[in-house]
Design an enzyme around this catalytic site. Structure first.
Site, PDB file in Angstrom:
ATOM      1  N   ASN A 297     -15.287  45.046  28.836  1.00  0.00           N
ATOM      2  CA  ASN A 297     -15.249  46.509  28.807  1.00  0.00           C
ATOM      3  C   ASN A 297     -15.886  46.959  27.503  1.00  0.00           C
ATOM      4  OD1 ASN A 297     -14.509  49.256  28.989  1.00  0.00           O
ATOM      5  ND2 ASN A 297     -12.579  48.852  27.919  1.00  0.00           N
TER       6      ASN A 297
ATOM      7  N   GLU B 257     -16.127  68.336  39.481  1.00  0.00           N
ATOM      8  CA  GLU B 257     -15.799  66.911  39.579  1.00  0.00           C
ATOM      9  C   GLU B 257     -15.039  66.566  40.858  1.00  0.00           C
ATOM     10  OE1 GLU B 257     -13.279  65.474  36.368  1.00  0.00           O
ATOM     11  OE2 GLU B 257     -12.282  67.397  36.275  1.00  0.00           O
TER      12      GLU B 257
END
Ligand code: F6R
Length: 588
Positions: free
Chosen positions: A100, A471
């Site tokens: 990540n 969104e």
């Protein structure tokens, strides 16, 4: 953005890893993968899609082995393809890695590795980690040395977990979170406590430049120089695990409805901590407030309310822009950073830059163990429980509630003693009107452009409502300061335009009604979010009247959240997992 998980213990690893990935999927959900170690061999299954889809296609859950790693991806380098999904293997398939973050120097590392014979199978920056580990593991025959040498080569931000075919699991972090879960009979290495909270509430929060190595009997911690480090075991709240949908179809809907109780929870703060927070605000020679996305909109509300009631001037700066205003700060400045996750890279970067100048950081966060909370001089908790839906809903109103609580203290109680129960009652009424809003959403199903107008404190809510529509429902939406209508946006008003006015009966009401007439005269549809029904509205969304008009933002945003949720359903979008987004934006 991505989530990583590693497990080594007595239980079969694959079902645990898949379950952990489901709980952390909010961090990224465009592809998924799991690797396990069985009989000295590493098995990998990965593919494009969310955890449920990839698991049902590839039966990741049934993979053998008692050690392994898993990953959900939010693509940064390389398209969303099976080969770019993690885990990534080195050439000999003796090591796999989940990562990540962003490796900034991956190009030069990759070129060097290719010139010495390494073959890459993905376009990701992450794959270099697997190959570097392979190089140093071959050279030193030591997992520890492979980890320290690899970490020293990497630039950028990273948390990664690797499986070695000798049975070892190892992880390292720099500027991305990595937390160890200490369970009876096993260890976890995870991006988030949610990855292991079902199994243990004992956690070790690794520091930057920490490396963890787990073999079958023990856990060892080092820094990048290979020196042993000690980190305490913390007990985390089991409630963090209370993240299921309950009776609701989506987390987003559940979280919207939870606002009945979360507002009061946000206002119930430890008096001493609030006092210290307020003292730091009062001591500031210059005061700044920052956040990203919805958290920035909360900062914009704070700016206005602080000026009005506490007579305190604060400059609100979007976190991604913060690095450009540093010249105006010094060690006597104070920064209030707002963040649900406490892990947003732009916010953390602002805090880091400010800290370097010797200024104070105050934060308002939902996660007490987050990187932002840990580096703040004082922090206040939103207390709204885990927010899994990618769009901020209850955390946004929670942030506002914390802000009002601070301001009420700064102005000697001028907002009244009982704001929490007033707001909870208002939330209850708005949420009872969801059916009406769902019907309006059905009418607006095919809208292509929605404008949300508000003045004064309603302007940040217009921005927030537009963000929700973009969104969740993928509809073009813009928040506009209503007075600016005549300076340009009026040119866009025509028959198919939809305009939502945030228009409670306060000092802005008369001017906003004038805007409604200007808009209606051009044939657009007008929706009023208001405590009074006006003829000019084609649709009326009722909000309860509040005695204190500065509190309206907390209630007027809720109908917009509900509208965006139902418009998402109408437009066949999954409101919990909007395309291309992730909840925790840990890259800059
Ligand atoms: C919008 C949304 C995002 C976040 C932003 C900051 O619905 O969720 O805009 O508000 O990514 O996140 P935090 O508050 O975790 O720093």
């Amino acid at each position: 953005m991505c989530s990583i998980i590693g497990y080594k213990g007595k239980s079969p690893a694959a079902p645990i890893l898949v379950n952990s990935l489901k709980r952390m999927e909010y961090r990224g959900y465009d592809s998924v993968g799991v690797a396990t170690l069985e009989g000295g061999k590493i098995l990998v299954k990965k593919g494009v899609g969310n955890v449920e889809k990839v698991n049902s296609n590839l039966a990741m859950e049934s993979m053998a082995g008692h050690a392994g790693v898993g990953h959900t991806r939010w693509a940064t380098h390389g398209a969303v393809t099976d080969s770019n999904a993690h885990p990534h293997s080195a050439c000999n398939n003796n090591i796999v890695v989940v990562h990540n973050g962003i490796i900034e120097n991956y190009k030069e590392l990759k070129e060097g590795l290719i010139s010495s014979g390494h073959v890459f199978t993905s376009q990701t920056d992450s794959e270099v980690i697997a190959h570097l580990l392979e190089v140093y593991y071959a050279q030193f025959s030591s997992v520890k040395k492979a980890m320290t040498e690899t970490c020293k080569k990497l630039r950028g931000a990273f948390a990664f977990v690797a499986v070695f075919n000798d049975g070892t699991i190892a992880g390292a972090r720099y500027e991305e979170p990595l937390i160890i879960g200490v369970a009876n009979g096993g260890y976890f290495l995870s991006s988030d406590v949610l990855g292991f909270i079902e199994f243990t509430d004992r956690a070790i929060f690794l520091d930057n430049r920490d490396i963890a190595i787990m073999d079958s009997t023990k856990l060892e911690l080092f820094n990048f120089e290979g020196e042993a480090v000690a980190r305490p075991i913390a007990q985390v709240a089991w409630e963090l695990g209370a993240a299921d949908k309950g009776k609701y179809a989506h987390y987003t809907l559940k979280e919207i409805n939870e606002q009945k109780s979360t507002l009061a929870d946000a206002m119930s703060q430890n008096v001493d901590t609030v006092e210290k927070f307020c003292d730091a605000i009062k001591s500031a020679a210059s005061l700044y407030i920052t956040g990203s996305g919805s958290s920035y909109h909360a900062a914009l509300v704070a700016k206005q309310v602080l000026a009005k009631f506490a007579k305190i001037r604060v400059e609100a700066v979007i976190s991604s822009e913060f690095q450009y205003v540093l010249e105006s700060m010094d060690s006597k400045s104070v920064l209030i950073a707002i963040s649900q996750s406490g892990e947003t890279a732009d916010v953390l970067n602002s805090a880091k830059l400010v800290k370097r100048m010797g200024a104070k950081i105050l934060s308002i966060v939902n996660v007490p163990t987050s990187s932002l909370a840990l580096q703040s001089d004082h922090f206040l908790l939103i207390n709204c429980g885990p927010e899994i839906g990618v769009a901020a809903t209850k955390s946004f109103t929670g942030q506002l509630a914390v802000i009002y609580n601070i301001i009420n203290r700064l102005c000697g109680g001028c907002l009244g003693a009982d704001i929490a129960s007033q707001l909870a009652a208002a939330a209850e009424k708005i949420l009872a009107g969801q059916e009406n809003i769902a019907k309006i959403a059905a009418q607006l199903k095919d809208a292509t452009d929605v404008y949300i107008l508000g003045r004064s404190i309603h302007y940040p809510i217009a921005l927030e409502g537009a963000l929700k529509l973009k969104e969740l429902a993928y509809v073009h939406a813009e928040g506009i300061a209503a007075g600016e209508l005549k300076h340009g946006p009026l040119a866009l008003m025509e028959k198919n335009t939809v305009v939502i006015l945030i228009n409670p009966h306060d000092s802005t009401f008369g001017d906003t009604i004038s805007n409604a007439h200007e808009i209606k005269a051009r044939g657009a549809t007008v929706i009023g979010i208001s405590d009074s029904k006006e003829e000019i509205y084609d649709y009326w969304i009722e909000i309860p009247r509040l005695e204190q008009e500065m509190l309206y933002p907390i209630e007027s945003v809720m109908p917009l959240q509900i509208l965006a949720y139902y418009m998402a359903l109408e437009r066949n979008a999954n409101p919990d997992y909007p395309r291309n987004l992730a909840k925790s934006v840990t890259v800059r």
